[in-house]
Structures are given as C-alpha cells and as structure tokens.
Design a protein around this motif. Structure first.
Motif, short mmCIF file in Angstrom:
data_model
loop_
_atom_site.label_atom_id
_atom_site.label_comp_id
_atom_site.label_asym_id
_atom_site.label_seq_id
_atom_site.Cartn_x
_atom_site.Cartn_y
_atom_site.Cartn_z
N LEU A 1 53.56 72.24 32.53
CA LEU A 1 53.67 73.37 33.17
C LEU A 1 54.03 74.64 32.17
CD1 LEU A 1 55.25 72.78 36.66
CD2 LEU A 1 52.93 73.59 36.15
N GLY B 1 55.18 66.25 33.91
CA GLY B 1 54.48 67.53 34.82
C GLY B 1 55.05 68.83 34.34
N SER C 1 41.45 74.25 35.43
CA SER C 1 42.03 75.37 36.33
C SER C 1 40.83 75.84 37.06
CB SER C 1 42.79 76.40 35.65
OG SER C 1 41.84 77.14 34.70
N PHE D 1 46.84 68.53 39.40
CA PHE D 1 48.33 68.55 38.73
C PHE D 1 49.09 67.52 39.25
CE2 PHE D 1 52.66 70.03 39.13
CZ PHE D 1 53.03 69.96 37.57
N ASP E 1 52.03 74.37 40.81
CA ASP E 1 50.98 74.41 39.59
C ASP E 1 50.33 75.68 39.86
OD1 ASP E 1 49.75 73.62 42.01
OD2 ASP E 1 48.26 72.24 40.95
N ASP F 1 45.28 77.80 39.93
CA ASP F 1 45.58 76.83 40.35
C ASP F 1 45.14 75.62 39.54
OD1 ASP F 1 47.10 75.42 42.82
OD2 ASP F 1 45.27 74.23 42.48
N LEU F 2 45.95 74.70 38.96
CA LEU F 2 45.74 73.76 37.92
C LEU F 2 44.86 72.67 38.89
CD1 LEU F 2 48.75 73.16 35.97
CD2 LEU F 2 46.68 74.60 35.55
N ALA G 1 44.09 69.18 32.13
CA ALA G 1 44.57 69.98 33.38
C ALA G 1 43.61 71.15 33.42
CB ALA G 1 46.01 70.34 33.23
N ARG H 1 54.43 82.88 37.32
CA ARG H 1 54.41 81.34 37.83
C ARG H 1 55.03 81.47 39.41
NH1 ARG H 1 58.11 75.97 37.88
NH2 ARG H 1 56.75 74.75 38.88
#
Length: 772
Positions: A401, A397, A465, A385, A424, A381-382, A463, A420
């Motif tokens: 991604l 955004g 994670s 985000f 995010d 998970d970012l 960003a 994905r």
C-alpha cells in the motif's frame, strides 16, 4: 401844546392798559398748559404714567411738551430693557444653579474621585470621594484655591511620601503632568495607599479623576514577591523602550542568556526576524491583561521554541511597564501538529485521508465554479489485494500500500490530491481539466504505473488497479454525488474485467437504483414467502446411486418472476439479509430432509456473512433440534474466504460445528489463490471441484490435470470429492475413472422443489432395484 401833551398821555395810558390786558391773556394761555405739564411730569416721576397730557397753546409750549414726552419715552424704554435684563439674569442664574446642582449630583454618583479646575487652575468643584481620598488635606479645600498652593500645603504636611527629600523636584514633575492635555500616572499617599490619577484638559479648565488602586498595588506587590522564585520564565519590559528591566532566574535558565545580556536587549530580539514587527506592535499595547498570546522565540543557542505569553500592564519603578509569564508549548505544538496531520492523513501511507479528501474536493468544486474549469474524481481499487494479504501476510500488504501511494504521487501534479479512503481504496482529485480526455489520460497513466510488479522482501507482487471516473464541469455537481458516481463507475470497471477504467454514465445510476429496489424487495420477500428451496441430487459415481441433495435457494418475484441467485445473493450478502435468509434455508432443508430415507444427506451452503454474524452455530443447533435431523446427515458447504476473514474466530466456529457431528465441505475449490493453505488449516470432510474445471474436462488438458490433482490431493488427505456441473456422460466417466466420489449437474437432474425431490428418491430407488 398842553392839549397834545394831554392827548399823548392818554394815549400812553391806553397803550399800557391794552398791554396789561394782553399780558394777562398771554399768561393765561401759557400757565394752563404748563400746569398740566408740571402735573404730568410729577406723575411720570413717580412712575404713575408714561406720557404727558396733550396741551394746546403756543407753539413753544407744545414743543416743550413733545420734548418732555420724548424724554419720558426714552426713560420708559430704558426701564423696560433693564427689567428684561434683570429677568434674563435671574433665569440664567437659576439655570446655572440647576446645572451646577446636577453636575454636583452627577460627580457625586461617580465611585471615583472627581475634581474640576478652571482655566486659572483653581478648584471649582469636587465630590465627596475626592475628599475621602485626600482626607488629610480635605480641610484646606475651598473653591478658588490654586492647585499648586494645595500641593505645597500638602507637601508641607508630609502627605506625599514620595516627595520627601525632593519636594521641589516632585512638585515640578507633578505640575508638569497636571498641565499636559492628557496625563495618567499613579500616586502614593500616606498609609501606603495608592491612587491612579487621570487628568484631561477641557474647554474651560481641567477635569481630574482619582481611582483608589491600593488593593491592586498590594496584589502587584505580592506578585513581585513571587517573581524571582517563580518556576515560569518571567520578565518586565519598559513600554517605551521595550527593553528588559527585570528577568527572573527561570527565564535566564530557559533562554540561556545571562542576566546582563537580557537587560541589554529589547523584547523583540527574542522573536525570529520574520516576526519582530508584529511583536513590537503587540508589546507596546498598553493592555491591562493579555491572556495567552502565542508566539515564537529564539533561545541563546538559536533554537526556535513556541511560547504562550501571559502579560499585564503595570507601573514598575514609576515607569509604565509590562510583566510577562512565559509557558513553553513547543512540545504541545508539535503534538497538536501531529494530531492535526493524523486527523487529515492516512497513518500508513501519509496520503490525505477521507476527511481531507472531502475538504479538498469541496475547495476544488468552489474553484471550478469561479473559473469555469472542470475537475475529475478517480476512485481506484487494487485488484486482488486481498490475495496478497492472505498469501503473504498483512505486513507485506502494508508495504504494498505504501509503494502504491508512492507510484500514485508520481503520476499526478502538485495541484492534484491523492487520498487513501480505506483498505485498498484510493482516490485522486484531478483539478483544472478542460475536458474528460485529460481524466482518461491520467487514469491510463495510473493503471500503467500499477501494472509493473512490486518487489517486496524477495516477493514479486502484482497489484493491478481498476478506476472509476466522475467529472464535474464548472463545479456544478455536488461532492457527494460526484463521489457516488465515481464509485459506481469503479464498480462497472471491476465488473468489466479489472485493470481498466470506466467513466460514469447516467445508466449506471439507473442500474444502482434497480439494485436498491431489489434490496428493498429482498427485505420483504421472506415475510411474503416468495423464497423457495430447491434440491439438486448428488450421485455416487461408483454405485450410480443417490447420495443426497444440495439445497439451493430460489426467488420467485411477484413482478419479475424467477430471479437468478447470481443476481440477488450478492445483494443479500451486502445488505446483511443473507443471515436471516440463510437460517430460513437451513431450517427448510433440515425439515425436508426428514421426509427422506435415513441414508440421504442434505448439503446447505453457508455465506461468509453468516460467519461474521457470530450466530451460525446456534442457528445449526436450532435447525437440527426443531427438525429432528441427525447431525451426521447435514453437510455445510463453505468457501475458502471464510477462513480468510477473521481466521481464528471462523476456524474456531468450524471446529464447534464439527463437534456437533455435521460434516463440512469446501466449495469452489481451486478457484481461489490459497486453497492448499485452507486445507492445512482445517480437516474438511469433502472438497467440491468447481464447475469451471468440470466443463472443460473432455478437451482441456489443464482442466483435466487440475481436476485429477484435486481428486488425488483429497484422497491423500482422507477427504471425499464431489464434482459440480456434470452435464455429459463423458465428464462423468472421466471423473469416475479419476477416482472422484460423487457428482451433481444436469446430467443427473436440475434442482427441483421438495415434492419433486421425494419423487426423484422414489424413482431412483426403483431404478436401483431394477438394476440389481
């Protein structure tokens, strides 16, 4: 001498007499048995007896009797054998007649013409359908007629149109087919009738089957009429050589070959080299129809196209052939490939989507069960985000991604899968690992890869994670359980401060179960009246008088006792329970405020989830109407996230609330990342300074500067300010000196039940009067 002569005469006479007497005795001894034998022989001759009577007498007579009896016995045996042979012959004849009758009945029941020939090629048997098919020559049919003789007679009568002018050649070809062990061909009869002839050699002759295919031939003739003008590419191939023997103009135009080029080619030359063997095999199958076999063709300029082939076997120019119609499905195949890719891949990043990820996970688990290796699922998970979307916009955004997807792909092996799952949220299947350390190493590489800022359209975007890991050894875990465990580990990683990874541990599941239990308890708490609204005073810093109260929800669990709002409010929001709970708090607060003086306001917090429900305006109207509280005394506190979730809708809702006359305050100001943007979107009545800044006012210059900046900003925009979490006089003095309008915190009083709030108002009024 005379006397001697006389004596001699007497002696001779006596001898003669004795001889006569003995002859008579002998005759009697022979004649009786002979008479009996004669009578017995006569009876045997008329079959009245099968043996002669026994006789006695001379040995020669008995021997004669035995010989005659032997002759009679031989004749009897021959007669019995002959009788048995006649009976067997009669039985066989009856059985043959029965079998013949059954065979005739059987072939008579066959809807096709059936004919039987013996080994000398003579007619043996045929049914009435055979006679109907050859009605012109039915009168000449008879058992024993040679097949060739009937053909010659029929040719002479002109009953075979295709033989006219080439009688001997046609006859030789027909007899050659007839004498094969197996033959199949078609034959034209007078009146433009057609029969299909199938003949097979049997042990004692041949059997022939004749099927009327006149209607079929007529349909084929009609089909041939449409062949040249058909807009679909069509051709006819010879089944033995696979060469084209006819092509229509549509095929010539579609494939780009000239007609003479087509007619010099075999059908497999249209297929790519890697597909020709299978094509030749399929093309030679003598199928009556081939409903839509797919394939690839190559046109004259080398372009590869996808086609759907519809074909059927037929006789063309007296040769076994196939006619085919071709539909070009190249664009459809491309569209299907795109659709299949879209169904299994994320449109934005091109990574596997949730569906494909699940399929790959099931496959990886199956491999692990076979090989004994392990695998790991990483849920990624970012961090922050949402802030990127809110501050820089969704296009930025989306670019972020895609760039994240590229970095993730650079960190994994070809055997691993990156997906994905939505928003995010990303996931990785790490296949074939020996121990959890390998999963930890990959997780760290992924975090390191995400740590470097992303350069997007002049912006440097950070960003980081957080990663949750669940491992499966020997594939024993279930896919759903593995994903759930990884998700729980991710939740723990984000709670631990983000930019880190965390392995699933069994106690996480216990924590989740406790969370679920709390959700179940929350669903019944309202009905059981376990909730209570407490009220914390808000003090005007300039006059040190009571300005109003903030309504705060409290939960007194029957087993756990008091439960912190920090524990149950997020769960209530996730479960959607906050809508009904929030409406109840709003009604309770308005009712309680009606017991206070008219100048005392009530502030109520609204959850972003209440805005998502779309019913918040009506809930406020109802609470005001039922309680009778003037709208001006109600203050609604929201967080800035309300304006980032569906901006236009929520902004319109705030304006509708403002039109009701209620005041709107921005809570927790300064803790987000786009507060100034929020102030530009909506003219709030009040800004609340977060307790995280207030608690550090006395000894943290940064917090002091931020607080003073917020006060100055609000004053410049015509908004009031309230400081939360004021616990000391020094904090109150700093805020007052800085121009802050009001404050709340333990310095002035904790949140208390409604009855205590009324007592607080009374004591506050008395203190104010004394001070005056």
């Amino acid at each position: 001498i005379d006397r001697e002569i006389t004596n001699a005469g007497y002696a001779l006479l006596l001898a003669l007499i004795l001889a006569a007497l003995m002859s008579i005795g002998f005759a009697r001894a022979i004649s009786g048995p002979l008479k009996l034998l004669t009578i017995g022989a006569e009876a045997a001759r008329h079959s009245s007896r099968h043996a002669l009577p026994r006789v006695r007498g001379y040995r020669e007579v008995a021997s004669l009797a035995e010989s005659l009896n032997a002759l009679l016995n031989d004749r009897r045996q021959r007669e019995e054998a002959l009788s048995l042979a006649r009976a067997e012959a009669e039985r066989a004849e009856r059985e043959a007649n029965t079998a013949h009758a059954r065979l005739r009945d059987a072939i008579e029941a066959v809807p096709a013409g059936v004919v039987l020939f013996d080994n000398e090629d003579r007619y043996v048997l045929w049914n009435s359908r055979y006679e109907e098919l050859y009605s012109e020559s039915r009168n000449m049919l008879r058992p024993g007629l040679r097949f060739e003789d009937r053909l010659r007679a029929a040719i002479a009568l002109g009953q075979y149109p295709l033989a006219i002018g080439r009688e001997e050649e046609w006859l030789a070809q027909r007899l050659a087919n007839h004498h094969r062990d197996s033959s199949d061909h078609e034959q034209r009869l007078p009146g433009d009738r057609w029969v299909k002839i199938e003949e097979r050699r049997t042990r004692d002759g041949r059997i022939g089957i004749r099927t009327d295919i006149t209607e079929l031939k007529r349909r084929e003739a009609s089909f041939r009429l449409l062949f040249d003008s058909n807009p679909l590419p069509m051709w006819v191939i010879d089944l033995e050589s696979l060469r084209f023997i006819a092509v229509n103009s549509a095929a010539i135009a579609h494939y780009g070959y000239r007609e003479e080029q087509f007619l010099a080619m075999t059908v497999d030359q249209l297929w790519p080299a890697d597909d020709r063997a299978a094509t030749r095999l399929a093309a030679t199958r003598d199928l009556s129809s081939n409903a839509g076999r797919g394939g690839r063709h190559v046109t004259a300029d080398g372009t590869e196209i996808h086609v759907q082939i519809f074909s059927r076997a037929l006789t063309y120019a007296q040769r076994p052939a196939k006619i085919a119609a071709i539909i070009d499905v190249t664009e459809r195949r491309r569209a299907e490939a795109r659709i299949t890719h879209m169904a299994h891949h994320d449109e934005l990043t091109g990574l596997a989507n949730r569906t494909l990820f699940r399929e790959r996970l099931e496959e990886a688990l199956a491999r692990a069960r076979r090989s004994g290796d392990g695998l790991a699922v990483h849920c990624i998970d970012l961090d922050n985000f949402k802030t990127v979307n809110d501050t820089l916009g969704h296009p930025i955004g989306d670019v972020l991604l895609r760039m994240v997807a590229e970095r993730l792909l650079q960190c994994i092996r070809e055997t691993d899968t990156v997906a994905r799952l939505g928003g995010d949220e990303f996931a990785v299947i790490q296949d074939g690992i020996g121990d959890p350390q390998a999963a930890g190493n990959l997780a760290q590489r992924l975090i390191d890869a995400m740590s470097d800022p992303f350069a997007i359209e002049g912006h440097e975007v950070a960003a980081s994670s957080s990663i949750g890991i669940a491992t499966a050894i020997r594939g024993e875990e279930d896919a759903d359980l593995l994903l759930r465990n990884a998700d729980m580990a991710l939740y723990r990683a984000k709670s631990a401060g983000r930019r880190t990874f965390c392995f699933f541990e069994p106690e996480m599941d216990a924590h989740l179960q406790a969370r679920r239990k709390m959700e179940l308890d929350l669903r019944t708490a309202l009905a059981r009246q376990e909730f209570e609204v407490h009220y914390q005073p808000i003090i005007d810093l300039a006059s040190n008088r009571l300005d109003g109260f903030e309504a705060l929800l409290r939960w007194n669990h029957p087993q756990r006792g008091p439960v912190s709002p920090a524990q149950f409010i997020p769960i209530a929001e996730e479960a959607g329970l906050i809508v009904s709970i929030g409406e109840w708090v709003l009604r309770q607060a308005c009712n309680e405020a009606m017991t206070w003086p008219d100048d005392t306001a009530i502030a109520v917090n609204l959850s972003p989830v209440q805005f998502m429900s779309g019913n918040i305006v009506q809930a406020v109207i109802t609470a005001l109407a039922v309680s009778g509280l003037p709208a001006g005394r109600l203050e609604l506190e929201i967080t800035e996230s309300v304006l980032f979730e569906d901006n236009d809708v929520n902004l319109a809702t705030l304006h509708r609330l403002r039109l009701l006359g209620v005041r709107v305050a921005l809570d927790d100001f300064g803790t987000g990342y786009s507060s100034l943007s929020v102030l530009r979107r909506f003219p709030f009545d009040k800004i609340k300074i977060d307790r995280s800044f207030v608690g550090e006012l006395a000894h943290n210059p940064d917090c002091l500067a931020i607080s003073q900046g917020i006060i100055a900003l609000a004053s410049g925009l015509g908004m009031k300010t309230t400081a939360e979490g004021v616990e000391t006089r020094d904090q109150a003095d700093i805020l007052r000196a800085g121009g802050c309008d009001s404050a709340q915190g333990y310095l002035y009083g904790a949140a208390r039940p409604g009855c205590d709030s009324r007592a607080f108002i009374a004591s506050s009024r008395m203190a104010a009067q004394s001070a005056a």
